[in-house]
Motif scaffolding. Structure first.
Motif, short mmCIF file in Angstrom:
data_model
loop_
_atom_site.label_atom_id
_atom_site.label_comp_id
_atom_site.label_asym_id
_atom_site.label_seq_id
_atom_site.Cartn_x
_atom_site.Cartn_y
_atom_site.Cartn_z
N ILE A 107 46.55 21.74 4.85
CA ILE A 107 46.46 20.33 5.27
C ILE A 107 47.76 19.92 5.95
O ILE A 107 47.78 19.34 7.04
CB ILE A 107 46.21 19.42 4.05
N SER A 108 48.87 20.24 5.30
CA SER A 108 50.18 19.79 5.78
C SER A 108 50.52 20.38 7.15
O SER A 108 51.12 19.72 7.99
CB SER A 108 51.26 20.20 4.78
N SER A 109 50.11 21.62 7.36
CA SER A 109 50.44 22.28 8.62
C SER A 109 49.56 21.80 9.76
O SER A 109 50.01 21.73 10.90
CB SER A 109 50.29 23.80 8.47
N LEU A 110 48.32 21.49 9.45
CA LEU A 110 47.40 21.13 10.53
C LEU A 110 47.37 19.63 10.83
O LEU A 110 47.01 19.24 11.94
CB LEU A 110 45.98 21.62 10.20
N ALA A 111 47.74 18.79 9.84
CA ALA A 111 47.71 17.34 10.07
C ALA A 111 48.79 16.96 11.08
O ALA A 111 49.86 17.57 11.13
CB ALA A 111 47.95 16.61 8.76
N LYS A 112 48.47 15.93 11.87
CA LYS A 112 49.41 15.54 12.92
C LYS A 112 50.66 14.90 12.35
O LYS A 112 51.75 15.04 12.90
CB LYS A 112 48.73 14.56 13.88
N ASN A 113 50.50 14.13 11.29
CA ASN A 113 51.66 13.45 10.71
C ASN A 113 51.43 13.22 9.21
O ASN A 113 50.39 13.61 8.66
CB ASN A 113 51.93 12.13 11.43
N GLU A 114 52.40 12.56 8.61
CA GLU A 114 52.39 12.34 7.16
C GLU A 114 51.16 11.53 6.73
O GLU A 114 50.50 11.86 5.73
CB GLU A 114 53.68 11.58 6.82
N GLU A 115 50.84 10.47 7.49
CA GLU A 115 49.72 9.61 7.12
C GLU A 115 48.41 10.39 7.14
O GLU A 115 47.58 10.27 6.23
CB GLU A 115 49.60 8.41 8.07
N ALA A 116 48.24 11.19 8.20
CA ALA A 116 47.01 11.96 8.33
C ALA A 116 46.91 12.96 7.17
O ALA A 116 45.84 13.12 6.56
CB ALA A 116 46.99 12.70 9.66
N ALA A 117 48.02 13.61 6.83
CA ALA A 117 48.02 14.59 5.74
C ALA A 117 47.65 13.92 4.42
O ALA A 117 46.85 14.44 3.64
CB ALA A 117 49.39 15.25 5.63
N ASN A 118 48.20 12.75 4.20
CA ASN A 118 47.94 12.02 2.96
C ASN A 118 46.46 11.67 2.87
O ASN A 118 45.83 11.83 1.82
CB ASN A 118 48.82 10.76 2.94
N SER A 119 45.90 11.19 3.98
CA SER A 119 44.49 10.79 3.97
C SER A 119 43.59 11.99 3.70
O SER A 119 42.67 11.91 2.89
CB SER A 119 44.10 10.17 5.31
N ILE A 120 43.89 13.10 4.36
CA ILE A 120 43.05 14.30 4.16
C ILE A 120 43.14 14.78 2.70
O ILE A 120 42.15 15.12 2.08
CB ILE A 120 43.47 15.44 5.12
#
Lengths: 325, 414
Positions: B318-331
């Motif tokens: 998740i962390s590597s593929l998400a664009k930013n912190e917010e996106a990672a948190n949501s996923i």
């Protein structure tokens, strides 16, 4: 010229359909301060990212200290110290903790690491109280100094500085210039990316002006200014700048070019008049200004700058270019 | 020399990452204290009881016994057994509300009205001939019928109330049978007893632990699965994404540090967070609820490590593929919140539909919950949880390897 600094040979970088860097070749000699100039989007940051190994070129070769960045990336990383444009530090740690972390990343440990941290804390001019506080409590200038120190821990031979003074007040800007001069005196090779022409002129031994992914001029600041045969500039500070004013001034005989410019230091808009006979045409420029009902707040003669070179080569001012990007 | 340098780098990354949690109040809350809040709330709400207390069940009694009826063409008005029945309900510690009629949902003061408004969970109507039927007043044998009405809007509460009342009625019937049998001539008493109650059922809890267990004792090992999701997966899902947002990721990429070294540091800090969170969870169970568990620490530590590999692997992807912190948190939230209902920590998987059971059984976190319940509550030997351990090892290695691949891809995206 000693090319054990940075060699860039026919480098191109594409991002899908966009060519960010277009077949660029240049060399940075060992021990010189080399300026990469140009507006935002000119390709300077992409080029420095490729030099630092952060991204790979689409084609071409980059050598740092004689090592090819793709074949010997770890050796290149040891040679380079990269100071990013933004402050890139852990804001929940203090200056010493940050320096210790980045020092360990570069393989320092024990007394060597401790000594380097102390040396660089002196360099940052932070007092003992500030050193113990988290970075989040620092002023912009303090953060910038620690940001630079974090790139110098492993005593790199080549330092990449990406817009090091962007957003700084004049006092901190001058202080940073001093730091860069000190590093130069220590024999470091410095690649300085900036969109501030005065900064490049002040600091750099040689500059490359980039525009739309290409190098459009390369040489010492004096060489470039001489090359375009623009020795003088008349800088008019009017009460207001209008198209009528620039039109009137442009019609004065002997004027090669005129354009609006923004003085970052004084925070005022000026009208720059490029000519090679400034003293002769000064009365005509004053008359033309007054004829369109504009008052003159101040007027001065100066030699041409790199900004003027950029305008002559591209037909656009840096300010216009920045507004477009 | 190179090894020492790599070890220094790994621990530098781990320390910096760990400090990022413990020096951030929001991160501390969501990573460490939220699980603690959870166990405190659940524990105090349900934890110390083995079963639901009858006093929590509110029952509406509509006692029509004693109303005027005809028995064998004779007027009768006897409420003796109905009154005794209601009295016994109260003495059995049910919260009893008495009504004169069942009524309907729109008539205030009736049992139906209070059910519709959640005031009572169940209503019981005692028939007018309750005493007469049970005292054999009819010339032909007649059975008494109790009507029960439950609240369909609260199926769980209704089932609990219904089962409790049926249990009470069963006890009442046994008591009644005993009196009736005693009035039978001695030679026939044995036969009548069998005829009156031909099949009996006895229920008791099997000895699975060697100790008397409360519900919280089963819940606490299950919460270790939740720790993996809340602390392991969530922390790992943010670790690279935060570095990218902050810009420090680029600084790590341009440093002479291999991606594996960075990931090893991230793994250590994520494991530290998981162990710290698990320790807080278990300690709060012991200190606040006196949980009665078996502490096979080496197996617990090993199982958490194997389970954490999967959680951290998913987090790294998740962390590597998400664009930013917010996106990672949501996923991470979208993945971890539903998953927690499928790992058997809150509800047994057996009550779920077959596809949900299959999905839950495939999760490595479910294996951890099973293993921990077997070790900590049933005191089974390590051999009994080897299948779960092997499953977690394979799943953990696969997911962590995928996390490494995703991290390498994220470097290329710079």
């Amino acid at each position: 010229m000693d090319f054990n600094g940075v060699e860039i040979i026919s480098v191109t970088k594409r991002f899908e359909d966009t060519v960010a860097v277009d077949n660029v070749s240049m060399n940075v000699a060992k021990g010189e301060i080399f300026g990469l100039l140009g507006p935002n989007g000119a390709g300077k940051s992409t080029l420095t990212k490729m030099i630092s190994g952060m991204i790979n070129p689409t084609s071409g070769t980059i050598k740092v200290g004689g090592y090819n960045i793709q074949d010997d990336s770890m050796k290149v990383k040891e040679l380079l110290g990269v100071v990013p444009q933004d402050v890139v530090l852990y804001d929940y740690m203090n200056a010493r903790e940050n320096l210790a972390f980045f020092g360990k990343l570069y393989g320092l440990s024990g007394s060597k690491l401790r000594n380097r941290i102390e040396e660089l804390l002196k360099f940052t001019q932070l007092d003992e109280k500030a050193v113990k506080r988290h970075i989040s409590t620092y002023s912009g200038g303090m953060k910038r100094r620690v940001n630079i120190a974090a790139a110098l821990l492993h005593e790199p031979q080549i330092i990449l500085l990406d817009e090091p003074t962007a957003g700084l007040d004049p006092q901190n800007r001058l202080a940073l210039w001093e730091i860069i001069r000190t590093l130069h005196k220590e024999g470091k090779t410095i690649v300085l990316t900036t969109h501030m022409m005065d900064e490049a002129e002040e600091l750099c031994d040689r500059v490359a002006i980039m525009d739309r992914g290409k190098i459009i001029a390369l040489g010492t600041p004096r060489q470039l200014i001489k090359k375009v045969k623009m020795e003088n500039t008349i800088t008019v500070v009017p009460d207001k700048i209008s198209p009528k004013l620039t039109e009137a001034v442009q019609k004065v005989s002997g004027v090669k070019n005129s354009y609006r410019a923004y003085d970052e230091t004084e925070k005022i808009e000026t009208l720059k008049v490029i000519t090679d006979r400034a003293e002769d045409i000064l009365p005509d420029v004053v008359s033309a200004t007054l004829s369109v009902g504009t008052k003159i707040l101040s007027i001065e003669l100066s030699r041409a700058t790199l900004e003027d070179v950029f305008i002559l080569l591209t037909g656009r001012s840096l300010r216009e270019e920045e507004e477009q990007t | 020399m190179k090894l020492k340098r790599t070890i220094n780098q790994v621990f530098a990354v781990a320390k910096t990452d760990f400090l990022g949690i413990i020096r951030n109040k929001t991160a501390i809350f969501f990573t460490l204290l939220f699980p603690l809040f959870f166990i405190v709330i659940i524990g105090f709400t349900f934890g110390t009881q083995g079963a639901t207390e009858t006093s929590r069940i509110s029952i509406g009694a509509v006692n029509r016994d004693g109303e005027t009826i005809y028995v064998n063409d004779t007027i009768s008005q006897n409420s003796t057994i109905g009154d005794g029945f209601v009295q016994a309900l109260t003495e059995a510690n049910f919260t009893v509300y008495e009504y004169s009629e069942y009524g309907d949902k729109d008539t205030n003061g009736t049992a139906a009205y209070d059910i519709s408004r959640g005031q009572i969970k169940i209503a019981m109507v005692i028939p007018a001939n309750f005493t007469e039927t049970l005292s054999f007043q009819y010339s032909t044998p007649t059975k008494a019928n109790l009507d029960l009405y439950t609240d369909p809007s609260d199926p769980t509460g209704s089932i609990i109330a219904q089962q409790s009342i049926l249990g009470f009625i069963s006890g009442f019937v046994s008591y009644y049978q005993e009196i009736a049998i005693n009035q039978t001539p001695p030679d026939f008493q044995g036969y009548v007893e069998v005829l009156a109650d031909p099949v009996t059922v006895s229920t008791s809890e099997a000895d699975v632990s060697g100790r008397q267990l409360k519900w919280i004792d089963y819940l606490v090992p299950g919460t270790l699965g939740l720790v993996l999701l809340w602390s392991g997966l969530n922390h790992a899902s943010l670790t690279i994404a935060i570095e990218r947002t902050r810009g420090t990721f680029q600084r790590m990429v341009i440093a002479p540090v291999s991606p594996i070294t960075v990931l090893a540091g991230k793994l250590i800090s994520s494991l530290a967070i998981v162990y710290l969170s698990a320790a807080i969870m278990l300690a709060s169970g012991v200190l606040l609820f006196q949980v009665n568990l078996y502490w096979n620490i080496p197996v617990i530590v090993l199982a958490l490590f194997l389970g954490a590999l999967s959680a951290i692997g998913i987090g790294l992807i998740i962390s590597s593929l998400a664009k930013n912190e917010e996106a990672a948190n949501s996923i991470a939230v979208i993945i971890s919140v539903p998953l927690q209902f499928f790992i058997g920590a809150f509800f047994p998987l057996s009550i779920m539909p077959a596809p949900a059971q299959m999905f839950g059984e495939a999760l490595p976190f479910t294996k951890l919950v099973n293993a921990m319940q077997n070790i900590m509550t049933k005191n089974l030997p390590f051999g009994a949880v080897v299948p779960e351990m092997l499953y977690m090892t394979v799943a953990g290695l696969i997911l962590f390897a995928l996390g490494v691949i995703a991290y390498r891809l994220s470097i290329k995206r710079l």
